[in-house]
Motif scaffolding. Structure first.
Motif, PDB file in Angstrom:
ATOM      1  N   LEU A  70      19.400 -14.726  20.954  1.00  9.33           N
ATOM      2  CA  LEU A  70      18.899 -14.054  19.751  1.00  9.33           C
ATOM      3  C   LEU A  70      19.991 -13.249  19.062  1.00  9.33           C
ATOM      4  N   ASP A  71      19.866 -13.126  17.761  1.00  8.66           N
ATOM      5  CA  ASP A  71      20.765 -12.290  16.975  1.00  8.66           C
ATOM      6  C   ASP A  71      20.263 -10.854  16.869  1.00  8.66           C
ATOM      7  N   TYR A  72      19.218 -10.514  17.609  1.00  6.85           N
ATOM      8  CA  TYR A  72      18.618  -9.177  17.561  1.00  6.85           C
ATOM      9  C   TYR A  72      18.710  -8.530  18.935  1.00  6.85           C
ATOM     10  N   SER A  73      19.010  -7.252  18.954  1.00  8.31           N
ATOM     11  CA  SER A  73      19.019  -6.497  20.208  1.00  8.31           C
ATOM     12  C   SER A  73      17.589  -6.083  20.549  1.00  8.31           C
ATOM     13  N   VAL A  74      17.399  -5.637  21.772  1.00  4.00           N
ATOM     14  CA  VAL A  74      16.088  -5.126  22.176  1.00  4.00           C
ATOM     15  C   VAL A  74      15.702  -3.942  21.297  1.00  4.00           C
ATOM     16  N   ALA A  75      16.656  -3.070  21.005  1.00  2.00           N
ATOM     17  CA  ALA A  75      16.370  -1.907  20.144  1.00  2.00           C
ATOM     18  C   ALA A  75      15.926  -2.338  18.750  1.00  2.00           C
ATOM     19  N   GLU A  76      16.584  -3.348  18.192  1.00  3.59           N
ATOM     20  CA  GLU A  76      16.184  -3.848  16.863  1.00  3.59           C
ATOM     21  C   GLU A  76      14.777  -4.461  16.915  1.00  3.59           C
ATOM     22  N   LEU A  77      14.468  -5.162  17.979  1.00  2.85           N
ATOM     23  CA  LEU A  77      13.132  -5.745  18.119  1.00  2.85           C
ATOM     24  C   LEU A  77      12.073  -4.661  18.306  1.00  2.85           C
ATOM     25  N   GLN A  78      12.430  -3.592  19.015  1.00  2.00           N
ATOM     26  CA  GLN A  78      11.507  -2.457  19.145  1.00  2.00           C
ATOM     27  C   GLN A  78      11.217  -1.858  17.780  1.00  2.00           C
ATOM     28  N   ASP A  79      12.260  -1.630  16.999  1.00  2.00           N
ATOM     29  CA  ASP A  79      12.084  -1.054  15.654  1.00  2.00           C
ATOM     30  C   ASP A  79      11.212  -1.962  14.792  1.00  2.00           C
ATOM     31  N   ALA A  80      11.466  -3.271  14.850  1.00  2.00           N
ATOM     32  CA  ALA A  80      10.672  -4.220  14.062  1.00  2.00           C
ATOM     33  C   ALA A  80       9.214  -4.211  14.503  1.00  2.00           C
ATOM     34  N   THR A  81       8.989  -4.138  15.804  1.00  2.00           N
ATOM     35  CA  THR A  81       7.617  -4.133  16.332  1.00  2.00           C
ATOM     36  C   THR A  81       6.874  -2.883  15.897  1.00  2.00           C
ATOM     37  N   LEU A  82       7.523  -1.741  16.004  1.00  2.00           N
ATOM     38  CA  LEU A  82       6.878  -0.488  15.595  1.00  2.00           C
ATOM     39  C   LEU A  82       6.619  -0.471  14.092  1.00  2.00           C
ATOM     40  N   ALA A  83       7.558  -0.981  13.304  1.00  2.00           N
ATOM     41  CA  ALA A  83       7.357  -1.057  11.850  1.00  2.00           C
ATOM     42  C   ALA A  83       6.186  -1.984  11.524  1.00  2.00           C
ATOM     43  N   LEU A  84       6.093  -3.096  12.241  1.00  2.00           N
ATOM     44  CA  LEU A  84       4.985  -4.025  12.022  1.00  2.00           C
ATOM     45  C   LEU A  84       3.653  -3.374  12.368  1.00  2.00           C
ATOM     46  N   CYS A  85       3.597  -2.669  13.475  1.00  2.00           N
ATOM     47  CA  CYS A  85       2.353  -1.989  13.868  1.00  2.00           C
ATOM     48  C   CYS A  85       1.938  -0.965  12.820  1.00  2.00           C
ATOM     49  N   ASP A  86       2.915  -0.244  12.267  1.00  2.00           N
ATOM     50  CA  ASP A  86       2.606   0.708  11.193  1.00  2.00           C
ATOM     51  C   ASP A  86       2.108  -0.028   9.954  1.00  2.00           C
ATOM     52  N   LYS A  87       2.804  -1.100   9.572  1.00  2.00           N
ATOM     53  CA  LYS A  87       2.443  -1.866   8.373  1.00  2.00           C
ATOM     54  C   LYS A  87       1.042  -2.476   8.515  1.00  2.00           C
ATOM     55  N   GLN A  88       0.718  -2.933   9.725  1.00  2.00           N
ATOM     56  CA  GLN A  88      -0.580  -3.556   9.977  1.00  2.00           C
ATOM     57  C   GLN A  88      -1.648  -2.528  10.354  1.00  2.00           C
TER      58      GLN A  88
END
Length: 120
Positions: A70-88
């Motif tokens: 993957l081109d994403y780190s675990v930290a970047e995936l955490q940030d994306a997941t939390l942003a998605l949870c907020d957005k949803q």
């Protein structure tokens, strides 16, 4: 019964939010035909994804094990997941991160794009 192909909201896919109904893959997807995708399932309680870092670390490690990097780190995936949870606006729910190879070639995995999506 829920028709998951036609839900409202967004899915984080390859670094951006995509409308849920527009997040599609082709039927000749390498990951589908050779069953070399990886996924995790993460519960959310009181707006808190349980063991998020552990799940995403395992996702990345599993992908690496089958030769998908993957081109994403675990930290970047955490940030994306939390942003998605907020957005949803997920208070209680389920998160499904998924990694797969694209449909650029049916015979050579090295020629296929690496894809990741996170749905909540």
């Amino acid at each position: 019964m829920v028709d998951y192909a036609n839900c409202d909201g967004h899915i984080w896919c390859n670094g951006k939010f995509v409308k849920w109904s527009e997040c599609k893959i082709h039927v000749l997807n390498f990951g589908l035909h050779y069953a070399n995708s990886v996924f995790e399932g993460i519960r959310v309680y009181n707006r808190h994804p349980l063991f998020l870092k552990d799940h995403l670390s395992r996702l990345v490690a599993s992908a690496n094990t089958i030769g998908i990097h993957l081109d994403y780190s675990v930290a970047e995936l955490q940030d994306a997941t939390l942003a998605l949870c907020d957005k949803q606006n997920i208070e209680y729910g389920y998160i499904r991160p998924l990694v797969w190879l694209g449909s650029e070639d049916m015979a050579n995995a090295a020629k296929c794009s690496v894809n990741i999506a996170i749905a909540a």
